[in-house]
Write a protein that holds these residues in place. Sequence first.
Motif, PDB file in Angstrom:
ATOM      1  N   THR A 101      17.324  97.921  47.991  1.00  0.00           N
ATOM      2  CA  THR A 101      18.918  98.328  47.138  1.00  0.00           C
ATOM      3  C   THR A 101      19.357  97.003  46.581  1.00  0.00           C
ATOM      4  OG1 THR A 101      19.097  99.648  49.151  1.00  0.00           O
ATOM      5  CG2 THR A 101      20.990  99.602  47.535  1.00  0.00           C
ATOM      6  N   PRO A 102      19.016  96.667  45.550  1.00  0.00           N
ATOM      7  CA  PRO A 102      19.371  95.313  44.786  1.00  0.00           C
ATOM      8  C   PRO A 102      20.914  95.728  44.302  1.00  0.00           C
ATOM      9  CG  PRO A 102      17.973  96.543  43.478  1.00  0.00           C
ATOM     10  CD  PRO A 102      17.890  97.042  44.800  1.00  0.00           C
ATOM     11  N   GLU A 103      21.525  94.597  43.899  1.00  0.00           N
ATOM     12  CA  GLU A 103      23.049  94.822  43.732  1.00  0.00           C
ATOM     13  C   GLU A 103      23.398  95.537  42.575  1.00  0.00           C
ATOM     14  OE1 GLU A 103      26.763  93.724  42.101  1.00  0.00           O
ATOM     15  OE2 GLU A 103      24.924  93.355  41.022  1.00  0.00           O
ATOM     16  N   TYR A 104      22.246  95.587  41.382  1.00  0.00           N
ATOM     17  CA  TYR A 104      22.603  96.441  40.326  1.00  0.00           C
ATOM     18  C   TYR A 104      22.814  97.915  40.422  1.00  0.00           C
ATOM     19  CZ  TYR A 104      17.421  96.221  40.089  1.00  0.00           C
ATOM     20  OH  TYR A 104      16.160  96.125  40.387  1.00  0.00           O
ATOM     21  N   ILE A 105      21.943  98.357  41.528  1.00  0.00           N
ATOM     22  CA  ILE A 105      21.952  99.741  41.762  1.00  0.00           C
ATOM     23  C   ILE A 105      23.494 100.401  42.234  1.00  0.00           C
ATOM     24  CG2 ILE A 105      21.290 101.505  43.682  1.00  0.00           C
ATOM     25  CD1 ILE A 105      18.661 100.042  43.472  1.00  0.00           C
ATOM     26  N   ARG A 106      24.198  99.126  43.001  1.00  0.00           N
ATOM     27  CA  ARG A 106      25.496  99.773  43.193  1.00  0.00           C
ATOM     28  C   ARG A 106      26.316 100.199  42.021  1.00  0.00           C
ATOM     29  NH1 ARG A 106      29.958  95.768  45.723  1.00  0.00           N
ATOM     30  NH2 ARG A 106      29.410  94.709  43.917  1.00  0.00           N
ATOM     31  N   MET A 107      26.902 101.520  42.216  1.00  0.00           N
ATOM     32  CA  MET A 107      27.700 102.047  41.235  1.00  0.00           C
ATOM     33  C   MET A 107      29.214 102.154  41.703  1.00  0.00           C
ATOM     34  SD  MET A 107      25.231 105.025  39.739  1.00  0.00           S
ATOM     35  CE  MET A 107      26.447 105.737  38.658  1.00  0.00           C
ATOM     36  N   VAL A 108      29.988 100.985  41.236  1.00  0.00           N
ATOM     37  CA  VAL A 108      31.291 100.823  41.676  1.00  0.00           C
ATOM     38  C   VAL A 108      32.001 100.356  40.633  1.00  0.00           C
ATOM     39  CG1 VAL A 108      30.742 100.626  44.122  1.00  0.00           C
ATOM     40  CG2 VAL A 108      30.779  98.465  42.715  1.00  0.00           C
ATOM     41  N   GLU A 109      33.413 100.693  40.732  1.00  0.00           N
ATOM     42  CA  GLU A 109      34.020 100.053  39.703  1.00  0.00           C
ATOM     43  C   GLU A 109      33.513 100.283  38.105  1.00  0.00           C
ATOM     44  OE1 GLU A 109      37.364  98.951  40.108  1.00  0.00           O
ATOM     45  OE2 GLU A 109      37.051  99.392  42.199  1.00  0.00           O
ATOM     46  N   LYS A 110      32.674 100.914  37.883  1.00  0.00           N
ATOM     47  CA  LYS A 110      32.271 101.297  36.454  1.00  0.00           C
ATOM     48  C   LYS A 110      33.201 102.491  35.797  1.00  0.00           C
ATOM     49  CE  LYS A 110      27.296 100.437  37.886  1.00  0.00           C
ATOM     50  NZ  LYS A 110      27.058  99.182  36.822  1.00  0.00           N
ATOM     51  N   GLY A 111      33.212 102.563  34.539  1.00  0.00           N
ATOM     52  CA  GLY A 111      34.014 103.343  33.918  1.00  0.00           C
ATOM     53  C   GLY A 111      35.069 102.682  32.865  1.00  0.00           C
ATOM     54  N   THR A 112      35.789 103.726  32.066  1.00  0.00           N
ATOM     55  CA  THR A 112      36.776 103.153  31.262  1.00  0.00           C
ATOM     56  C   THR A 112      38.285 103.254  31.618  1.00  0.00           C
ATOM     57  OG1 THR A 112      36.484 105.140  29.934  1.00  0.00           O
ATOM     58  CG2 THR A 112      35.176 103.217  29.341  1.00  0.00           C
ATOM     59  N   LEU A 113      38.416 103.821  33.113  1.00  0.00           N
ATOM     60  CA  LEU A 113      39.704 103.977  33.432  1.00  0.00           C
ATOM     61  C   LEU A 113      40.714 102.669  34.000  1.00  0.00           C
ATOM     62  CD1 LEU A 113      41.004 106.778  34.010  1.00  0.00           C
ATOM     63  CD2 LEU A 113      40.510 106.519  36.381  1.00  0.00           C
TER      64      LEU A 113
END
Lengths: 414, 247
Positions: free
Chosen positions: B193-205
């Motif tokens: 589970t490398p760090e780039y898989i992490r889907m956090v704080e993404k988006g344009t909100l």
Amino acid sequence: MKLIKDKVAKLSFVALLVTVTAAMFYTPTASAHGEKSQAAFMRMRTIHWFDLNWSKEELKVNDTMTISGKFHVFAGWPETVDKPEISFLNIGIPGPVFIRAGSWIGGQLVPRSVSLELGETYEFKVLLKARRPGDWHVHTMMNVKGGGPIIGPGKWVTITGSMGQFTNPITTLTGETIDLETYNLSNTYFWHAFWYALGLAWLAYWARKPMFVPRLIAVDSGKADSLISPTDRKVALAFAVGSIAIVAMSMSSTNQQYPVTTPLQAGLLRGMKSIEMPAPTVAVKVDDATYRVPGRAMQMTLTVTNNGDSAVRLGEFNTAGVRFLDAKVTEDTTGYPDDLLAEEGLTVSDNSPLAPGQTRTIQVTASDAAWEVYRLADLIYDPDSRFAGLLFFYDEAGNRQMVMVDSSLIPSFI
Amino acid sequence: MSASQSAVRSRAEAVKVSRTFDWLICFTLFFVILGGYHVHFMLTGGDWDFWTDWKDRRLWVTVLPIVGITFPAAVQSIFWWRYRLPFGAVLSVLGLLFGEWVNRYLNFWGWTYFPVNFVFPSNFMPGAIVLDVILMLSNSMVLTAVLGGLAYGLLFYPGNWPIIAPLHVPVEYNGMMMTLADLQGYHYVRTGTPEYIRMVEKGTLRTFGKDVAPVSAFFSGFVSIIIYFLWHFFGKWFGKTNFVQST
């Protein structure tokens, strides 16, 4: 005949039971990381790890060790693998037997993903703190988004002691020192137990009365409304209002207890500092390369030109972490893993010093069981049957220079 | 005894059999729901629920209630419309949490030694209780979907905040600022589970600054309304007995 059939059936059943039982109880430790299974071209043509050093081979729980070295991002990166524009410097270990106390590329801490440039060479270091006793195979590793984990060389490291002694003290920006190994555990258990108990209480309230058969009969006979009493409504309202109130109060008290909190930190780190490698003064052209399957040997015909000012000799060929050395030119002094080191695995048709300005065509043979053991010979079955590797030339003063080679590989089956 | 004769000889015996039947059904259903809901949730919520460094203010808040309202909605519809029992959502969440805790404790900690404070599951119970109560008081699928679905999304973040807030305390680590949860993700090595898989704080909100969690929770609530309808109908369809041959 029937008797024989019955006996065969019974014995077959017993055999099946024994097999299943044996399979259940035979659980050997899995210690490899699939490094040998990864497509050979991926290991040979993506990240080239070299100058690796594992600072310790044995340490106690809570002790630290480092893995340091360099990696070259191959300029001829295969088309079938996404480029390392989003990569993560990882470590190949079986779970958190160590904690990763730090990792650096070019001196910069890299807790997050990074962007790497093709053709560049980077220095790296990973600091590990021992956590769980055992013998562990510790690999260098680079995860590439769209490419998967690209595993590097691994070495066995032994951790002694007891995991119960492991501590992970951290001082927060609010000045509190905590043990991250056990921090917040009782709080987590408390809130989960509390809400689970509340859910069970709601279930128990309804389960104390007859449930399925009488209620189904009542619903089917049009008396569904009679199944919910005014008391039930009051209790339900109390549960809902109570739950919302507990959520609001617990959130408020948490905010008072932890007035300073920040969001999770994320984002790609760009601009990794690469090593300024001096331009090689040795030019190498691969005229042809073959892999002789029966002999487990790769043979290259190289035309080498020395454009420098001192004579050089070829000392090492490094591919997929396997090092083939010419013992007359260089030897390993770093304790490199035995299975990845062919100390006399490099044979050169004429390895006399190549004088400045001279050009020579040489036959280079890299032979060792590692071709087979590490399944590099499987390259001939890959979709992109090319090899790549690092050649290290040494001058008389012991100075080393690195030259990248990349060419098609023709298998020879006879 | 002929087929038309009763299997019980008195009312007391009928009550006893009925209660035994109640417990058998409850016990069996608990584990059936646990299995189905658990697999569904692992596949759809997955890493957002596994690791503290995935429990962010945007995607965790948004995704988990949406994928988590599914089984409660379906089980509610069977229990309520057939039996007038208002505990479908709570029973589902009890099953899910039991399964998740067994998984986290035995697998994540027992086998692979990730500390429990890094891998504990998310808490859905406040939303489940409110969902059950709204269905019971309103006796309406539409109201439950609209009010209950919204509440399910809105209560998720504050219901979990007392557990995750301590892990969002900042720390300075080798010249970088991160939360303790980030540090857990960095320290406890996950090879796959490398760090780039992490889907956090993404988006344009970004317009709402630091108050992004309530906006995400509202959005999650709105989508949960739609998902509630969908899964409530799944439950009704699965709860039919048309396929049982009458004798």
